[in-house]
Design an enzyme around this catalytic site. Structure first.
Site, PDB file in Angstrom:
ATOM      1  N   ASP A 158       0.883  -1.170   0.000  1.00  0.00           N
ATOM      2  CA  ASP A 158       0.000   0.000   0.000  1.00  0.00           C
ATOM      3  C   ASP A 158       0.917   1.214   0.000  1.00  0.00           C
ATOM      4  O   ASP A 158       1.724   1.381   0.912  1.00  0.00           O
ATOM      5  CB  ASP A 158      -0.864   0.024   1.263  1.00  0.00           C
ATOM      6  N   ASP A 212     -13.326  -3.740  -1.131  1.00  0.00           N
ATOM      7  CA  ASP A 212     -13.035  -3.329   0.253  1.00  0.00           C
ATOM      8  C   ASP A 212     -14.304  -3.456   1.096  1.00  0.00           C
ATOM      9  O   ASP A 212     -14.961  -2.453   1.400  1.00  0.00           O
ATOM     10  CB  ASP A 212     -12.557  -1.862   0.265  1.00  0.00           C
TER      11      ASP A 212
END
Ligand code: 1PR
Length: 530
Positions: free
Chosen positions: A231, A386
């Site tokens: 990330d 998500d």
């Protein structure tokens, strides 16, 4: 000097980088004449069958390619370039191939395995070849939904086969003309070795029929993939860093956590044996990726040293900049592919596309998923989901797809559904994970990256309930993500669900468990691995 046929589609940078790593210089085909005069030609396969053939037609390269092959001049085709040797493909009906070999390339027929085949599989060799002379059963990287049929390839051409629900042609060779369905430039050191053998071949071979190898009943098996995820975002000091959240909160005492430099970490994971690397530009929803030069540079520099597939996500959507210039999702994706990405991942924009589809009851043809999938093929489009748990007392309390859960909610609720979010979990939408995944498959996505906000950064293992629910709703590969805390968690997710791959971030970044330890645990438990 190697001549590369770069027709401007997809990730050709990786082939360039692999050739450079092996010490050769690359020049590009400038026009039809170069196809005939090149000493050694590489035709990398990126994009769909139709888009590749249309491009070759447009550039006047079809006839010279046929002529080059007829003259038995050194030729190496990769992936869709193998398919282009046939008369046509089910992928793009009505589009003619080079017709060096008879028959149509067809979609995989397997019902048990997900399509596309994405991952590391072996090959069985059927004759001797100087290019495969060092091959010793290593797994190589495949990514495709269509395959050439054994019935169309005689012993004069058949070089290698692979099994994926059925046996298909994974290598052809006659004289100096060779093509592989797998990507040597994405197959780690084993793939680089194969590429090197082609580059090193001296002069032209005059043998056209090489000795057959003994007939074998050996079958190959696809490996379960281990993916390292980075990330990435800019921290408050303006540096691009790898960060990691707890349930998506990446700040610790107000500061963005800094777990290292993206290019260096990616290289470490490659060397440790990761099967794939994923970069998620986690603030891409608010920054526009085409103006994010450091992120593109990360990708470019990573692809110089990392020879396994790279996926990048964050900010893939249409955009109009402050000067009024419009960028389509295809423009954004093209920039990522040019910079070295093999697959792109779409998060927030996929949720909006599914909302639109469900409202209109039909495709718009305009979503990022649809546009990118048509040009680059479904296998290049990953959907990053998500989701977050929403507990209910009874399935009748919601219109969404629920599961009965072993982990009850705060009020003792026995059921839950998984709500999709956008903008990195900041905003919940009225769509569940099953609706999202199934609709994205319909719109042309090739893979699901299934995160779980409740599990992210907890080290408590993957959410098998979520994974089983989504895996059961789609026929494309699913990557389990979020929650890995030990090597055993990977073994568990592969033994208890049918996912094709598992991804982790925190345990790898903090060096709690190296990728090699995960692979060892898989081997001990007889889970197919690379
Ligand atoms: O919406 O298309 O711009 O894409 C943004 C992308 O960035 C999405 O794919 C979204 O998943 C990701 N993202 C946005 N915010 C965050 C955040 O953490 N604040 N990261 C974020 C998602 C989840 C995983 C993580 C696993 C494994 N991170 O990628 O790596 O949960 O972690 P673990 O092994 O440590 O548990 P768009």
């Amino acid at each position: 000097m190697i001549t590369l046929l770069d027709y401007g589609a997809g990730n050709v940078r990786s082939v360039r980088n692999a050739i450079a790593r092996l010490g050769y210089t690359v020049r590009d085909v400038q026009g039809p004449q170069d196809i005939l005069t090149a000493e050694k030609l590489i035709f990398p396969g990126v994009g769909s069958f139709g888009s590749v053939m249309e491009r070759l037609q447009k550039d006047g390269l079809v006839e010279p390619l046929i002529e080059r092959i007829r003259l038995n001049k050194p030729f190496l085709g990769i992936c869709v370039a193998l398919q282009a040797l046939f008369e046509g493909s089910e992928e793009s009906p009505g589009v003619a191939g080079l017709a060096i070999l008879p028959g149509q390339v067809k979609r995989f027929t397997t019902r048990e395995l997900s399509v596309p085949q994405i991952g590391w599989n072996g090959i069985v060799r059927h004759k001797e070849s100087p290019i495969l002379k060092d091959y010793q059963g290593q797994k190589l990287y495949f990514v495709h939904s269509y395959r050439a049929s054994l019935a169309d390839v005689g012993p004069d051409w058949l070089l290698a086969t692979t099994d994926y629900g059925e046996s298909f042609v994974s290598g052809v060779e006659k004289g100096n003309v060779t093509a592989f369905q797998f990507h040597p430039e994405k197959s780690g050191e084993a793939g680089l070795g194969i590429l090197k053998n082609y580059l090193d071949l001296q002069g032209r071979e005059t043998i056209t029929v090489r000795p057959a190898l003994p007939v074998t009943t050996d079958k190959t098996h696809i490996a379960k993939r281990i993916i390292a995820c980075l990330d990435v975002r800019t921290n408050d000091q303006g540096d691009l860093v790898v960060t990691k959240g707890d349930q998506y909160d990446v700040r610790n005492e107000g500061e963005v956590r800094n777990l290292g430099k993206p290019v260096e970490l990616a290289r470490r994971y490659y060397e440790e044996g990761a099967d794939e690397i994923t970069f998620l530009n986690i603030t891409g929803f608010r920054d526009f990726p085409m103006q994010d030069q450091p992120m593109l540079e990360v990708l470019q520099r990573t692809s110089e040293n990392v020879f396994v597939p790279l996926t990048i996500g964050g900010g893939i959507r249409e955009f109009t900049d402050s000067n009024g210039k419009y960028y389509s999702p295809l423009d954004v994706a093209a920039e990522y592919f040019r910079s070295g990405a093999d697959k792109i991942s779409i998060g927030s924009d996929a949720v909006y596309a599914v909302e639109e589809y469900l409202k209109a009851g039909k495709r718009s043809g305009k979503s990022a998923i649809e546009q990118i999938s048509i040009v680059y093929g479904a296998q290049a489009v990953v959907i990053s989901v998500d989701p977050r748990r929403v507990y209910v007392q009874s399935p009748n309390d919601t219109i969404h797809n629920t599961i009965e859960t072993a982990t009850s909610g705060p009020q003792g609720e026995k059921y839950c559904w998984y709500q999709c979010t956008v903008k990195g979990g900041r905003e919940g939408r009225d769509i569940d994970a099953v609706q999202l995944a199934a609709t994205c498959e319909l719109l042309g996505a090739g893979e699901i990256l299934l995160n779980c906000i409740d599990k992210d950064g907890t080290n408590s293992g993957f959410d098998h309930e979520l994974i089983r629910q989504v895996r059961g709703a789609v026929s494309i590969p699913v990557i389990a993500s979020s929650g890995a805390g030990s090597a055993q968690h990977f073994v568990d997710v592969f033994q208890e669900t049918d996912v094709e791959a598992a991804l982790a971030a925190g345990i790898f970044h903090r060096q709690e468990v190296p990728v090699s330890e995960v692979k060892e645990a898989m081997r001990r438990n007889k889970i197919e691995t690379r």
